[in-house]
Design a protein around this motif. Structure first.
Motif, PDB file in Angstrom:
ATOM      1  N   ARG A  39       0.852  -1.215   0.000  1.00  0.00           N
ATOM      2  CA  ARG A  39       0.000   0.000   0.000  1.00  0.00           C
ATOM      3  C   ARG A  39       0.879   1.253   0.000  1.00  0.00           C
ATOM      4  N   THR A  40       1.920   1.190   0.832  1.00  0.00           N
ATOM      5  CA  THR A  40       2.814   2.346   0.913  1.00  0.00           C
ATOM      6  C   THR A  40       3.500   2.578  -0.433  1.00  0.00           C
ATOM      7  N   CYS A  41       3.923   1.463  -1.036  1.00  0.00           N
ATOM      8  CA  CYS A  41       4.646   1.561  -2.311  1.00  0.00           C
ATOM      9  C   CYS A  41       3.768   2.129  -3.419  1.00  0.00           C
ATOM     10  N   CYS A  42       2.465   1.945  -3.264  1.00  0.00           N
ATOM     11  CA  CYS A  42       1.565   2.423  -4.310  1.00  0.00           C
ATOM     12  C   CYS A  42       1.630   3.937  -4.458  1.00  0.00           C
ATOM     13  N   SER A  43       2.068   4.596  -3.406  1.00  0.00           N
ATOM     14  CA  SER A  43       2.262   6.032  -3.540  1.00  0.00           C
ATOM     15  C   SER A  43       3.723   6.265  -3.903  1.00  0.00           C
ATOM     16  N   MET A  44       3.952   6.531  -5.130  1.00  0.00           N
ATOM     17  CA  MET A  44       5.321   6.690  -5.630  1.00  0.00           C
ATOM     18  C   MET A  44       5.988   7.889  -4.978  1.00  0.00           C
ATOM     19  N   ASN A  45       5.175   8.888  -4.612  1.00  0.00           N
ATOM     20  CA  ASN A  45       5.732  10.081  -3.994  1.00  0.00           C
ATOM     21  C   ASN A  45       6.434   9.760  -2.693  1.00  0.00           C
ATOM     22  N   LEU A  46       5.775   8.854  -1.947  1.00  0.00           N
ATOM     23  CA  LEU A  46       6.383   8.429  -0.691  1.00  0.00           C
ATOM     24  C   LEU A  46       7.755   7.834  -0.927  1.00  0.00           C
ATOM     25  N   LEU A  47       7.791   6.981  -1.948  1.00  0.00           N
ATOM     26  CA  LEU A  47       9.066   6.329  -2.291  1.00  0.00           C
ATOM     27  C   LEU A  47      10.109   7.355  -2.694  1.00  0.00           C
ATOM     28  N   LEU A  48       9.676   8.322  -3.480  1.00  0.00           N
ATOM     29  CA  LEU A  48      10.619   9.338  -3.952  1.00  0.00           C
ATOM     30  C   LEU A  48      11.157  10.171  -2.785  1.00  0.00           C
ATOM     31  N   ASN A  49      10.233  10.512  -1.865  1.00  0.00           N
ATOM     32  CA  ASN A  49      10.681  11.260  -0.677  1.00  0.00           C
ATOM     33  C   ASN A  49      11.673  10.466   0.140  1.00  0.00           C
ATOM     34  N   TRP A  50      11.310   9.195   0.285  1.00  0.00           N
ATOM     35  CA  TRP A  50      12.183   8.300   1.067  1.00  0.00           C
ATOM     36  C   TRP A  50      13.570   8.210   0.414  1.00  0.00           C
ATOM     37  N   ARG A  51      13.556   8.168  -0.920  1.00  0.00           N
ATOM     38  CA  ARG A  51      14.815   8.082  -1.675  1.00  0.00           C
ATOM     39  C   ARG A  51      15.684   9.317  -1.412  1.00  0.00           C
ATOM     40  N   SER A  52      15.082  10.488  -1.494  1.00  0.00           N
ATOM     41  CA  SER A  52      15.850  11.722  -1.280  1.00  0.00           C
ATOM     42  C   SER A  52      16.431  11.756   0.125  1.00  0.00           C
ATOM     43  N   LYS A  53      15.573  11.368   1.087  1.00  0.00           N
ATOM     44  CA  LYS A  53      16.038  11.406   2.485  1.00  0.00           C
ATOM     45  C   LYS A  53      17.208  10.461   2.694  1.00  0.00           C
ATOM     46  N   LEU A  54      17.045   9.272   2.124  1.00  0.00           N
ATOM     47  CA  LEU A  54      18.083   8.249   2.294  1.00  0.00           C
ATOM     48  C   LEU A  54      19.398   8.697   1.655  1.00  0.00           C
TER      49      LEU A  54
END
Ligand SMILES: C[S@@+](CC[C@H](N)C(=O)[O-])C[C@H]1O[C@@H](n2cnc3c(N)ncnc32)[C@H](O)[C@@H]1O
Length: 743
Positions: free
Chosen positions: A289-304
């Motif tokens: 479900r979380t992955c379905c929001s690509m924005n979340l993933l992108l934010n997570w990527r930047s933070k990481l």
């Protein structure tokens, strides 16, 4: 002078020849055939006007593809030779007269197709020619608009010039579908293109400005607006966007994802996946479900990414601190504190710096690779030069440490091994060859070689030392080669070495007598060689051998092996008696692993094969046999019939049977007749000559022709001179008598 090749339009291509072969009047006929094949406008047409139709190729095609008894009218400036069921007019299509002529022909009829293949006389200048062409097309369109039926087709040639687009626009105003194409038969180098306008809208009223070049074409100076200007200019489309989509955020239904052929590509485009009720199964975990929001993933990527960059930086900083604390002590603490402040402040730039660092590292890596490549190329070039100057052998460099050892043979230090070899101990030879990887130097020797190769860096004393050692090595090499070559020198060298060894041993203290040291071996070697100078100089043969030894381990071993032969034992060539050599030549053969019996068997087989009749003879014999059998069968049947006949006597039967068998060739075997030549002549009775058995026949020794000649001569002699004429006559008239006589 050869014939000048025709190019471009003047070239007679396959369509030219095809037109000639098929009887079409022009090669452009195939253009219409190809256009019709694609758009199918001729089959349904009942009436057609072909503008600019001469010589009539298109008219021929039209009459061929249109239904029988269709109306076909051809117009051209020049006369068109008559074509069955085609009306031809000689008119200028730009004139009112032409329009009237057509009206006269068609009366109230409308046509389904108007064709225009018009090409005005060109050659003034490109601009003028292009305009003439466009103008002609416009005039053709004018006629088409007058005579075409609703839904009709207008096919026209257009030249690609600046007027092409305005023309297309005008066509589009009158036809539902306008398509441009270039048929295969149209030469590539030609600027012509064919426009197929389908679905004539047949407007009730047509503005005459459409057919006025002043309005239609841009380049013509006019006060009024050009047609082109009338075309609304569309804003250029933004590239990279799909139609109507100007956002970068794309939401998709999860079902689209399920249907996607390439899910990876799909995810690349998706910003968000909308979960539906149907997808809410146990498989759809919270993580999904979380992955379905690509924005979340992108934010997570930047933070990481930021976190990792910071971590790397901290580590580097820590390392720097440790080093600086060692070097500078407590003073550096302040600086480190400052640095810390700076780093805190520049957190935003961390990512940028990391990318920069990575780029630097990459650049360094690339530079290093380039350096290495350059170095390698330089070495290769040097090596090539050395080979060209005959300083090196191909593939072997004497410049490198490794290679200098190849020729130095420093490894031949163990005199004992040499002595063993000279005594025939192959194990010692192997040890010598195997030792230290194909004559490569041992660690210690490697140092020596280094010294030699770096001779230019040494002082005079060192140089002398190096030269001395090099000399020694050369001597050893020569000794080794002589050992391989035999020729008695080996023995001498062996004796010398032995003698010196004894001397050395005698001079040595007791504890060292157990085995000669390396130095002692070297000393003794050099001394022994010094005793005979000529032996130290290598002959070309020796040098060649030395090279082989140095380059191949196997070759060296083979050479050592082959050095043990009968000629190696003496200085003198080994004298052997001739009979011995003969014997050797005769019997020194490798026995073939076959027995005498086997050879005999195959000999016999060959004999059989050779004695067999050749194929054709065998076939003839077989044919003869078949014939005989057939005859026998027939004769048997006949004989049976004769035997079964009741109304003839036995004697008669016998006679008939004999004749049947005789005819069949099955009677008595053919007698063998011996021909005996007798001077008495043929047929005369002669006694059986000795040695002749069975039936014999007496024949004359002369040939038949000679015999006749003789007879004629006799006759002439009998008849005398006066009877010559008679004689001649006899040849013809009384030939029977003479012939009889001859018989
Ligand atoms: C390429 S040919 C046509 C060939 C024709 N389609 C065929 O298949 O035989 C061009 C023709 O256009 C004709 N033409 C040029 N200007 C013309 C005009 N104003 N009126 C009538 N015909 C014209 C020329 O006489 C020439 O025969």
């Amino acid at each position: 002078m050869g014939k000048k090749l025709k190019v471009g339009k003047t070239r007679k291509d396959k369509f030219y020849h095809l037109a000639k072969e098929t009887g079409y009047r022009s090669r452009s006929s195939f253009k219409l055939i190809q256009l019709n094949r694609k758009f199918q406008f001729l089959q349904k047409a009942r009436a057609l006007v072909d503008l600019c139709a001469a010589p009539g190729g298109w008219l021929q095609v039209a009459s061929k593809f249109m239904p029988v008894s269709s109306l076909i009218i051809g117009v051209d400036l020049v006369p068109i030779k008559p074509i069955p069921n085609v009306v031809t007019l000689q008119e200028d299509i730009t004139t009112e007269k032409c329009r009237q002529s057509l009206r006269k022909e068609l009366q109230t009829w409308k046509v389904d197709v108007v064709l225009n293949d018009g090409a005005p006389n060109v050659g003034a200048n490109w601009q003028h020619d292009a305009f003439s062409q466009a103008h002609l097309t416009l005039m053709a369109l004018k006629l088409a608009c007058e005579f075409l039926t609703k839904g009709g087709t207008f096919v026209t040639k257009v030249f690609r010039s600046k007027d092409y687009q305005p023309l297309l626009w005008i066509f589009q105003q009158f036809f539902k579908k306008v398509q441009a194409t270039k048929p295969q038969a149209s030469r590539n180098e030609s600027a012509e293109i064919f426009v197929i306008c389908q679905g004539f809208v047949a407007p009730d009223k047509i503005d005459s400005k459409f057919f006025d070049p002043k309005y239609a074409f841009k380049e013509v100076e006019v006060q009024a607006k050009t047609v082109k200007e009338l075309i609304p200019v569309k804003k250029p489309k933004a590239e990279g966007y799909t139609d109507g989509d100007l956002t970068l955020y794309h939401s998709f239904m999860v079902t689209d994802f399920l249907k996607a052929e390439n899910p990876v590509d799909f995810l690349g485009k998706a910003s968000e996946l909308l979960l539906l009720y149907c997808a809410c199964t146990s498989h759809t975990s919270d993580g999904v479900r979380t992955c379905c929001s690509m924005n979340l993933l992108l934010n997570w990527r930047s933070k990481l990414r930021r976190y990792l960059a910071k971590k790397l930086k901290d580590e580097a900083k820590q390392l720097d601190q440790e080093i600086s604390s060692d070097e500078e002590g407590s003073n550096s603490e302040e600086e480190a504190g400052k640095k810390e402040d700076e780093e805190e402040g520049g957190e935003d730039n961390e990512e940028e710096e990391m990318v920069k660092k990575l780029a630097e590292l990459k650049a360094e890596e690339v530079a290093e690779l380039k350096r290495k490549k350059r170095k390698l190329l330089k070495e290769q070039r040097k090596q090539r030069e050395r080979v060209e100057l005959k300083m090196d052998l191909p593939g072997v460099s004497i410049a490198s440490t490794e290679d200098s050892s190849l020729f130095s043979l420093v490894s031949i230090k163990k005199k004992k091994v040499l002595v063993d070899i000279s005594k025939g101990d192959m194990k010692a030879a192997d040890t010598l060859v195997d030792e230290d990887d194909d004559f490569h130097l041992s660690d210690e020797d490697g140092d020596d070689a280094d010294k030699m190769s770096l001779a230019s860096d040494l002082d005079d004393e060192d140089l002398e030392e190096v030269e001395r050692r090099q000399k020694e090595l050369e001597k050893k090499l020569s000794l080794y080669v002589f050992l391989l070559l035999g020729k008695g020198k080996k023995r001498k060298a062996e004796e010398d070495i032995k003698e010196e060894e004894e001397q050395q041993e005698a001079a040595l203290p007791e504890e060292e007598k157990a085995g000669p040291s390396l130095e002692a071996a070297e000393e003794s070697d050099s001394d022994s060689d010094d005793s005979s100078d000529d032996e130290t100089i290598l002959s070309p043969e020796g040098l060649a051998l030395g090279t082989q030894i140095a380059t191949s381990k196997k070759r060296a071993r083979d050479l050592v092996d082959s050095s043990f032969h009968r000629f190696a034992t003496s200085d003198e060539p080994w004298e052997v008696p001739e009979w011995f050599l003969d014997d050797e030549r005769k019997h020194r053969k490798r026995p073939v692993p076959v027995t005498k019996e086997m050879v005999e068997e195959y000999k016999q087989k060959w004999k059989e094969i050779n004695s067999r009749p050749i194929k054709r003879v065998a076939e003839a014999k077989a044919r003869k046999k078949r014939r005989t059998l057939k005859k026998m069968e027939q004769a048997k049947k006949k004989a049976e019939a004769v035997v079964n006949t009741v109304d003839i006597s036995e004697r008669e039967k016998m006679a008939q049977l004999k004749s049947i068998y005789k005819k069949a060739g099955l009677g008595k075997e053919k007698r063998e007749v011996t021909y005996v030549v007798s001077k008495k002549g043929a047929g005369k009775k002669v006694r059986r000559p000795p040695g002749v058995k069975g039936v014999f026949k007496v024949v004359d020794g002369r040939m038949k022709k000679d015999l006749r000649g003789m007879q004629r001569k006799e006759q002439r002699a009998k008849g005398g001179k006066g009877k010559r004429g008679k004689g001649r006559q006899a040849k013809g008239g009384k030939g029977v008598k003479s012939g009889k006589g001859r018989k």
